[in-house]
Design an enzyme around this catalytic site. Structure first.
Site, PDB file in Angstrom:
ATOM      1  N   PRO B 106       0.831  -1.207   0.000  1.00  0.00           N
ATOM      2  CA  PRO B 106       0.000   0.000   0.000  1.00  0.00           C
ATOM      3  C   PRO B 106       0.868   1.261   0.000  1.00  0.00           C
ATOM      4  O   PRO B 106       1.920   1.301   0.608  1.00  0.00           O
ATOM      5  CB  PRO B 106      -0.775  -0.101   1.313  1.00  0.00           C
ATOM      6  CG  PRO B 106      -0.704  -1.524   1.706  1.00  0.00           C
ATOM      7  CD  PRO B 106       0.542  -2.084   1.129  1.00  0.00           C
ATOM      8  N   THR B 107       0.383   2.280  -0.711  1.00  0.00           N
ATOM      9  CA  THR B 107       1.083   3.562  -0.774  1.00  0.00           C
ATOM     10  C   THR B 107       1.305   4.095   0.636  1.00  0.00           C
ATOM     11  O   THR B 107       0.374   4.180   1.422  1.00  0.00           O
ATOM     12  CB  THR B 107       0.224   4.559  -1.577  1.00  0.00           C
ATOM     13  OG1 THR B 107      -0.020   3.987  -2.847  1.00  0.00           O
ATOM     14  CG2 THR B 107       0.929   5.882  -1.724  1.00  0.00           C
ATOM     15  N   GLY B 108       2.543   4.415   0.946  1.00  0.00           N
ATOM     16  CA  GLY B 108       2.849   4.979   2.255  1.00  0.00           C
ATOM     17  C   GLY B 108       3.198   3.944   3.296  1.00  0.00           C
ATOM     18  O   GLY B 108       3.538   4.259   4.424  1.00  0.00           O
ATOM     19  N   CYS B 109       3.146   2.660   2.916  1.00  0.00           N
ATOM     20  CA  CYS B 109       3.466   1.575   3.834  1.00  0.00           C
ATOM     21  C   CYS B 109       4.990   1.365   3.772  1.00  0.00           C
ATOM     22  O   CYS B 109       5.547   1.295   2.693  1.00  0.00           O
ATOM     23  CB  CYS B 109       2.764   0.323   3.367  1.00  0.00           C
ATOM     24  SG  CYS B 109       2.196  -0.718   4.681  1.00  0.00           S
ATOM     25  N   VAL B 110       5.666   1.288   4.922  1.00  0.00           N
ATOM     26  CA  VAL B 110       7.120   1.076   4.869  1.00  0.00           C
ATOM     27  C   VAL B 110       7.536  -0.287   5.396  1.00  0.00           C
ATOM     28  O   VAL B 110       6.762  -0.964   6.017  1.00  0.00           O
ATOM     29  CB  VAL B 110       7.885   2.182   5.616  1.00  0.00           C
ATOM     30  CG1 VAL B 110       7.965   3.430   4.758  1.00  0.00           C
ATOM     31  CG2 VAL B 110       7.257   2.497   6.954  1.00  0.00           C
TER      32      VAL B 110
END
Lengths: 135, 110, 102
Positions: B106-110
Site C-alpha cells: 500500500p502507498t505509504g506503507c514502509v
C-alpha cells in the site's frame, strides 16, 4: 504531530508528460495518514489531471485518474478548481471527474468534492493555509 | 527472486511481492501464504478479493485505515475493525493481504 | 501573517509567475529567485502586470541570482527590493509561511 494544520496541495501540471501529478497524489495519500486538514487546488494545466475519460492503454503506463475517486475515502474532500483556468482551457466542471465524498456528519450522504472557485476566492483560501505544497 | 507454482515461476521483488500484477491467480496467493506458514481461509479470501476489487477500481491499495472502514461498510462492523483484520493478517492487513492479492505494497506503507 | 511567495522559474518558460500573481493574496510578498529573477526586469511583456501587482504586494529579488545572470539592479522594475542571502532568511522568518511556486 499534535495540532491539526491546514495543508494545501497545488496541482499545476498536466498528468502524463511529467511525474508531478502522480507524485502529488501519492504524497496526498501518504499524508492523509497524519489526519491533517487537507485540501487540493487544481490550477493551470493541473486541471487536465481531472479530465474524464483518460485511457493510457496505448502508452503502456498506469492510468491514475481513477485514484482521484479514492480521495473521499481518505477524507480529502475539499478539492478546489480555479474557474479562470477552466475557462482558459474551454472546459467546464462537467468535463471533470465527478469526485464525491460521504459526509459523516449528515448520515453519510454523498456530496461533491469539487468546488469551482475564482482566482480571488482561491487566493484567500491559499492565504489561510499553514502549509502550501506546489507540484 | 521468484515463486514457483505448478511448474511456473512468478517473478517477485525482494520482499516477496509479485512483480507483474497481471500474472496473479489464487494459487499464487495461496503459495505466498504457505511461505509465511499461513493457510488461507474463506475469511482471508474475503479480504484479499476486496483488495483486488479496490485496486481494480482505484488503482491503489488502500491504507489500513481506509481498508478497515471500507470492509466495515461492505462486510459489516464485526469485520470492519483492526482486531479482526490483524487476527487474519498478523503482519498487517495492508502489507500481508496485499501481497497475497498480488498487489504492490500500500502507498505509504514502509 | 502574510505569506511569502517564491518564484524560481522564468515567466517565459513556465506559468509560475503568472499563477502566483493571480493567486497571492493582497498584502503578501513575492521573492524572485533562480531563473525567476528574469521576471523582475523592466520592459518585458510581464512588467505591466507586475507594476499593477505592486499596488498591493511587496516584491523582492535575490541579488546573487541576479548577479550570476548578468542582470544589473538598474534593469529591475522600480520598487523591487534586492536582498542578499541574509535578507532571504529574514524574509522567511518574518513571514512564517512560505509558498514556493516551483
Amino acid at each position: 504531530m499534535s495540532e491539526t494544520k491546514n495543508f494545501m496541495y497545488l496541482n499545476r501540471r498536466a498528468p502524463y508528460g511529467t511525474v508531478y501529478a502522480w507524485e502529488s497524489l501519492e504524497v496526498v495519500l501518504i499524508g492523509a495518514a497524519f489526519e491533517q486538514n487537507v485540501s487540493l487546488a487544481f490550477i493551470g494545466d493541473g486541471i487536465y489531471q481531472l479530465l474524464k475519460g483518460q485511457n493510457t492503454t496505448e502508452l503502456g503506463i498506469k492510468n491514475f485518474s481513477p485514484t482521484y475517486n479514492a480521495l473521499g475515502d481518505y477524507d480529502v474532500n475539499k478539492i478546489y478548481v480555479e474557474k479562470e483556468s477552466l475557462d482558459a482551457r474551454g472546459l467546464t466542471v462537467a468535463d471533470l471527474l465527478p469526485l464525491v465524498y460521504e459526509d459523516a456528519d449528515e448520515d453519510y450522504a454523498e456530496k461533491d468534492s469539487i468546488r469551482v472557485v475564482t482566482a480571488a476566492e482561491l487566493a484567500e483560501i491559499i492565504d489561510q493555509q499553514d502549509v502550501v505544497l506546489s507540484f | 527472486m521468484g515463486i514457483e507454482v505448478n511448474g511456473k515461476t512468478y517473478e517477485t521483488d525482494e520482499e516477496g511481492y509479485l512483480a507483474n500484477l497481471s500474472e496473479w491467480n489464487p494459487e499464487v496467493g495461496s503459495a505466498m501464504a504457505k511461505l509465511d506458514n499461513c493457510d488461507l481461509t474463506e475469511s482471508h479470501w474475503e479480504v484479499i478479493n476486496f483488495l483486488r476489487e479496490y485496486y481494480e477500481e482505484y488503482q491503489i491499495a488502500p491504507a489500513v485505515r481506509v481498508l478497515t472502514k471500507a470492509i466495515g461498510k461492505k462486510l459489516g462492523p464485526d469485520k470492519g475493525n483492526s482486531k479482526y483484520l490483524y487476527e487474519l493478517f498478523p503482519y498487517g492487513p495492508g502489507k500481508q493481504a496485499c501481497k497475497y492479492a498480488g498487489l504492490p505494497k500500500p502507498t505509504g506503507c514502509v | 501573517m502574510a505569506m511569502l511567495h517564491t518564484v524560481n522559474k522564468s515567466p517565459f518558460e513556465r506559468d509560475a509567475l503568472e499563477t502566483c500573481l493571480r493567486l497571492a493574496a493582497k498584502g503578501s510578498s513575492v521573492l524572485f529567485i533562480e531563473d525567476g529573477v528574469y521576471g523582475a526586469m523592466k520592459g518585458t511583456s510581464f512588467s505591466t502586470t507586475l507594476s499593477n501587482a505592486m499596488k498591493d504586494k511587496t516584491f523582492y529579488v535575490l541579488g546573487p541570482d541576479l548577479k550570476a545572470r548578468g542582470v544589473d539592479a538598474s534593469r529591475l522594475i522600480d520598487g523591487i527590493k534586492v536582498v542578499d542571502y541574509a535578507g532571504f532568511v529574514d524574509l522567511t522568518v518574518k513571514h512564517e509561511k512560505v509558498s514556493a511556486w516551483v
